[in-house]
Enzyme design. Structure first.
Site, mmCIF file in Angstrom:
data_model
loop_
_atom_site.group_PDB
_atom_site.id
_atom_site.type_symbol
_atom_site.label_atom_id
_atom_site.label_comp_id
_atom_site.label_asym_id
_atom_site.label_seq_id
_atom_site.Cartn_x
_atom_site.Cartn_y
_atom_site.Cartn_z
ATOM 1 N N CYS A 233 21.653 43.200 53.025
ATOM 2 C CA CYS A 233 21.347 42.402 51.830
ATOM 3 C C CYS A 233 21.213 40.957 52.276
ATOM 4 C CB CYS A 233 22.399 42.603 50.748
ATOM 5 S SG CYS A 233 24.083 42.185 51.242
ATOM 6 N N ARG A 238 26.604 43.197 49.094
ATOM 7 C CA ARG A 238 25.887 44.175 48.266
ATOM 8 C C ARG A 238 25.529 45.409 49.094
ATOM 9 N NH1 ARG A 238 21.179 40.460 45.830
ATOM 10 N NH2 ARG A 238 21.616 39.287 47.709
#
Lengths: 282, 98
Positions: A233, A238
């Site tokens: 990410c 994430r």
């Protein structure tokens, strides 16, 4: 792995608040969230100070991790249940981090802090006191951590999964939209990476979708289940969420999280970058 | 730099000239809602970002140019969707009533 041994529900956590064998740990992007209110008995880990080296861009080393968990009262035999804001981004990151250092029994609270709050369950600002332990960590497990050279080598050969929002993937945004957009690195994505925003794996309340739904999402995005996978990410949190989905819920082998992610890759000299909504060529 | 819009979130420290700011407040019966979640969805409805509201019910995003949807989740309320247009160099203020 499967969701039965890696996820717990909010109700399960509420039912186990007085279980001494369980240590609740809150990890948030907004490191002040815990101080305003947390689940009773939970301790806090600050991802910026507790989990990051304060000089180099890297994690704390084995000895520092051991000292941290010992001081906070986490033992090797404890069941660690992680939760946090942002749909568990940073809790999933901490989960991956605990696995990196070999903690045996770690779980995520499905839906994290948001689910807990939307259920109107109780939060407290009462401090948590725990007795110190003597924690022993393992050497880092690099079968779940990807570094830049293997990411470059994976272009066109392994599954690369970009879990940022579509606008970050295409290069229209440089950071998640709750953060200022001025950033040093180039915009775009790693050529051949599939765009599967982490959010596709979660319901609006932050809980994970069903196994069948999850498998369908990644299959339709072009993930080849026979190949190894690297998720990335912007800074690696994430993508920990997606790593958790692929490795811990769906039980895929050989899934790595690239914690250098776009802030490293987008600053490298000489590597290929793709712009726009298409994957790009190897 | 100008001060905040009346009733809005202070823009101190934000480089408004370079950002497409979307911000506002979530209220219920005229009172701020501090424990709501506001999600920013792009023009295709895809999730882009999410923030919890502040103790005063405020939220802020740094979006790109274009049309966005704000979806608000809060305890004991149905989700509320609001459209907003973001432009670099301006601040779109949105009040969301549950």
């Amino acid at each position: 792995m499967s969701r039965e041994n890696t996820l717990v529900t909010a109700q399960w956590v509420e039912d186990n608040l007085d279980n001494d064998q369980i240590v609740l740990v809150e990890v948030d992007e907004d490191t002040t969230s815990y101080d305003k209110g947390h689940i009773r008995g939970a301790i806090k880990l600050d991802w910026t100070t507790d989990l990051q080296d304060q000089v180099r861009r890297d994690f704390v080393n084995k000895q520092q991790f051991e000292a941290l968990l010992s001081e906070r009262g986490v033992g090797n035999d404890h069941t660690v249940v992680l939760y946090g804001g942002n749909n568990n981004w940073f809790a999933a990151y901490a989960y991956w981090y605990f696995k990196l250092y070999g903690h045996q029994d770690v779980k995520l609270l499905d839906g994290g802090r948001k689910k807990w709050e939307l259920d109107s369950r109780e939060l407290t600002d009462a401090p948590t006191e725990r007795e110190q332990t003597s924690y022993t960590a393992q050497e880092q497990d690099h079968t779940i951590r990807a570094f830049r050279d293997e990411v470059v080598a994976a272009i066109g050969t392994q599954n690369l999964v970009d879990v940022r929002s579509p606008d970050e993937y295409a290069g229209r945004l440089l950071a998640p939209a709750h953060l200022p957009q001025e950033q040093a690195q180039r915009a775009g994505h790693i050529p051949t990476a599939a765009s599967v925003p982490w959010s596709k794996a979660a319901n609006d309340d932050g809980t994970f979708r069903s196994d069948d739904e999850l498998r369908k999402i990644y299959t339709e995005a072009g993930v080849d289940w026979d190949k190894d996978t690297i998720a990335y990410c912007r800074i690696g949190e994430r993508s920990s969420h997606t790593w958790f989905v692929l490795k811990e819920i769906l039980g895929q082998d050989n899934v790595k999280n690239y914690d250098g992610s776009w802030t490293e890759y987008g600053s490298l000299v000489g590597v290929p970058v793709a712009l726009g909504d298409e994957r790009g060529e190897a | 730099m100008c001060g905040a819009v009346e009733g809005g979130l202070s823009l101190e420290g934000v480089n408004v000239a370079k950002e497409a700011v979307v911000q506002g407040q979530v209220t219920r019966g005229g009172e701020p809602v501090p424990n709501a979640y506001v999600r920013l969805l792009d023009r295709t409805g895809e999730f882009t970002a999410e923030v919890p509201t502040s103790p005063e019910g405020h939220f802020r995003f740094f979006a790109g140019e274009g049309e966005w949807t704000l979806r608000t989740l809060a305890p004991k309320a149905d989700p509320v969707d609001r459209s907003v247009v973001a432009t670099v160099g301006s601040v779109a203020e949105v009040t969301i009533s549950l």
